[in-house]
Design a protein around this motif. Structure first.
Motif, PDB file in Angstrom:
ATOM      1  N   GLU A 389       1.119  -1.311   0.181  1.00 24.50           N
ATOM      2  CA  GLU A 389       0.169  -0.036  -0.025  1.00 24.50           C
ATOM      3  C   GLU A 389       0.845   1.182   0.203  1.00 24.50           C
ATOM      4  N   THR A 390       1.865   1.476   0.963  1.00 28.39           N
ATOM      5  CA  THR A 390       2.810   2.115   0.837  1.00 28.39           C
ATOM      6  C   THR A 390       3.536   2.738  -0.626  1.00 28.39           C
ATOM      7  N   LYS A 392       2.663   1.563  -4.072  1.00 28.42           N
ATOM      8  CA  LYS A 392       1.117   1.913  -4.485  1.00 28.42           C
ATOM      9  C   LYS A 392       0.747   3.579  -4.702  1.00 28.42           C
ATOM     10  N   THR A 393       0.454   4.165  -2.857  1.00 31.82           N
ATOM     11  CA  THR A 393       0.537   5.496  -2.581  1.00 31.82           C
ATOM     12  C   THR A 393       1.773   6.498  -3.613  1.00 31.82           C
ATOM     13  N   GLN A 394       2.494   6.341  -2.669  1.00 34.58           N
ATOM     14  CA  GLN A 394       3.997   6.322  -3.277  1.00 34.58           C
ATOM     15  C   GLN A 394       4.119   6.878  -4.947  1.00 34.58           C
ATOM     16  N   GLU A 396       1.151   6.644  -7.104  1.00 38.32           N
ATOM     17  CA  GLU A 396       0.256   6.987  -7.887  1.00 38.32           C
ATOM     18  C   GLU A 396       0.213   8.936  -7.660  1.00 38.32           C
ATOM     19  N   ARG A 397       1.473   9.489  -6.466  1.00 38.34           N
ATOM     20  CA  ARG A 397       1.464  10.823  -5.859  1.00 38.34           C
ATOM     21  C   ARG A 397       1.601  11.617  -7.866  1.00 38.34           C
ATOM     22  N   ASP A 398       1.112  12.805  -7.364  1.00 36.59           N
ATOM     23  CA  ASP A 398       1.437  13.499  -8.196  1.00 36.59           C
ATOM     24  C   ASP A 398       1.334  13.430  -9.516  1.00 36.59           C
ATOM     25  N   LYS A 399       0.848  12.493  -9.926  1.00 41.62           N
ATOM     26  CA  LYS A 399       0.657  11.744 -11.698  1.00 41.62           C
ATOM     27  C   LYS A 399      -0.542  12.300 -12.467  1.00 41.62           C
ATOM     28  N   LYS A 400      -0.569  11.824 -13.497  1.00 40.32           N
ATOM     29  CA  LYS A 400      -2.213  12.098 -13.891  1.00 40.32           C
ATOM     30  C   LYS A 400      -2.161  10.844 -14.707  1.00 40.32           C
ATOM     31  N   LYS A 404      -5.183   2.193 -15.172  1.00 37.89           N
ATOM     32  CA  LYS A 404      -4.349   1.207 -14.399  1.00 37.89           C
ATOM     33  C   LYS A 404      -4.584  -0.011 -13.602  1.00 37.89           C
ATOM     34  N   THR A 415       1.095   6.680 -17.205  1.00 40.96           N
ATOM     35  CA  THR A 415       0.966   7.947 -16.974  1.00 40.96           C
ATOM     36  C   THR A 415       1.061   8.872 -18.020  1.00 40.96           C
TER      37      THR A 415
END
Length: 416
Positions: A389-390, A392-394, A396-400, A404, A415
């Protein structure tokens, strides 16, 4: 029998060539085959020669001269005597390159590409073989094109395993140190072919398979296989051990340390692959073997840049069914698109591809005859193996995020 492969980064200059000698002296070179890539960025420089040949003929000779000067500077630093035979051998190779370009009649870019690019490996092995002899490491120079036979699918040739095995079994002398080129082969007409970018790793695996070698060692400028490319991801960690299966998965998704085709022949004969640092040859590096698992068990991050996302839907809102998908894949094959991700729903189909052969416009024109088509170029494909999960979150951050996809062990994002 052991097979060593040295990539372009490891022999990019005089220091690299001398370091290759140091590695051989530290590790030993009895019953050894050394496979060598082109020096430094030579392949890129020769790609410019090909481009100039087709598009900017007024710059062709200067681009060839740039490649010659780069290698000649290395020669002048390695050899005290400018009358040494190696200077003549290298000059002859560059003359052969010019003769080919003067006489070539083929308009086929891929054919010309392979004939030109191959000179990078031929020059590097000539220099290194002569230098090894100079420092009393006696070796035998092999022209790999006499051993590895392929079809004529230029730039990504398929190996004729039966003929290759026959030639290696018959003509390879195990009792001496041998040096040969990575990346190259030849077709039935003896024209040079290439095995795809980073194909030198594959060359090492082909010889290892045919020689029943004990191991293959790929010498790189990193400590071994990392869980991420440090150019794009922070805090990359060394993987100490990887199973063949896991390494093949990572290679398939685009991990740049190992060529995707390298692992299959090694796995079939359970030949151990080591990836080690040429700056620290006594370090353990990474071991790829039959043993199960990934050590340490951590997420692995991969990115592929400059991809193309193509999204299709039916013109009349009918289902995208097997017949449609079959036709789409026939077109992808026809236009030589490497497929990296597939996603489909009832009325849509998306695919992320690598437009290596620059056939995108022709493909899109063909597809638009039967589908509504949306195309996004210059996208990035991110993959996480064993995601958390960590992680995954990292990611996805700040990406269009355009696409997925998650499975039990793998997450992929396209992206922009």
């Amino acid at each position: 029998m052991q097979v060593f492969k040295f990539g372009g980064a490891s022999i990019k200059d005089v220091t690299g060539v001398k370091n290759l000698v140091a590695v051989l002296n530290k590790t030993g070179y009895k019953d050894t085959l050394v496979v060598v890539s082109a020096m430094g960025k030579t392949t890129n420089a020769l790609e410019l020669v090909v481009k100039n040949y087709f598009d900017r003929s007024n710059q062709l000779q200067s681009s060839i001269q740039d490649v010659f000067k780069f290698h000649n500077a290395i020669l002048l630093d390695l050899f005290d005597n400018e009358k040494h035979e190696v200077f003549k051998k290298v000059s002859t190779l560059f003359n052969d390159l010019k003769v080919f370009l003067d006489r070539n009649k083929s308009p086929d870019y891929n054919f010309v590409y392979d004939q030109v690019i191959g000179f990078g490996e031929l020059v590097s092995t000539t220099i290194i073989s002569e230098y090894l002899n100079e420092v009393n490491i006696k070796n035998h120079f092999l022209d790999v094109r006499e051993f590895i036979k392929t079809d004529d699918y230029y730039r990504s040739a398929k190996v004729d395993w039966e003929e290759t095995q026959k030639r290696i079994t018959t003509n390879f002398n195990r009792t001496q140190l041998n040096i040969t080129q990575g990346f190259l082969g030849s077709d039935s007409n003896n024209f040079t072919t290439t095995l795809g970018r980073e194909g030198s790793d594959y060359t090492a695996a082909i010889f290892a398979y045919c020689l029943n070698a004990q191991s293959v060692t790929i010498w790189k400028d990193v400590p071994g296989i990392l869980n991420a490319d440090p150019r794009y991801f922070e805090n990359a960690q060394l993987l100490h051990r990887i199973s063949y299966r896991e390494a093949i998965e990572l290679a398939f998704y685009g991990a740049s340390v190992i060529h995707p085709k390298t692992l299959q022949p090694l796995q079939r004969k359970e030949i151990t692959l080591f990836v080690k640092s040429f700056l620290n040859p006594e370090g353990k590096g990474t071991k790829v073997c039959k043993e199960a698992g990934l050590d340490p068990q951590i997420p692995c991050f991969i990115v592929k840049k400059n991809q193309v996302l193509i999204s299709l839907s039916s013109l009349d809102f009918s289902y995208i069914v097997e017949e449609n998908i079959s036709e789409i894949f026939k077109l992808l094959h026809l236009y030589k698109m490497k497929v990296d991700v597939i996603q489909n729903s009832a009325i849509s189909f998306s695919v992320c591809v690598d437009n290596m052969y620059q056939n995108l416009d022709s493909l899109l024109q063909h597809l638009k005859a039967k589908f509504k088509v949306t195309c996004t170029e210059d996208v990035s494909l991110y993959t996480i193996r064993h995601y958390t999960e960590t992680a995954k979150t990292q990611m996805e951050r700040d990406k269009k995020i355009l696409l997925k996809q998650l499975t039990q062990e793998t997450m992929q994002l396209v992206t922009k």
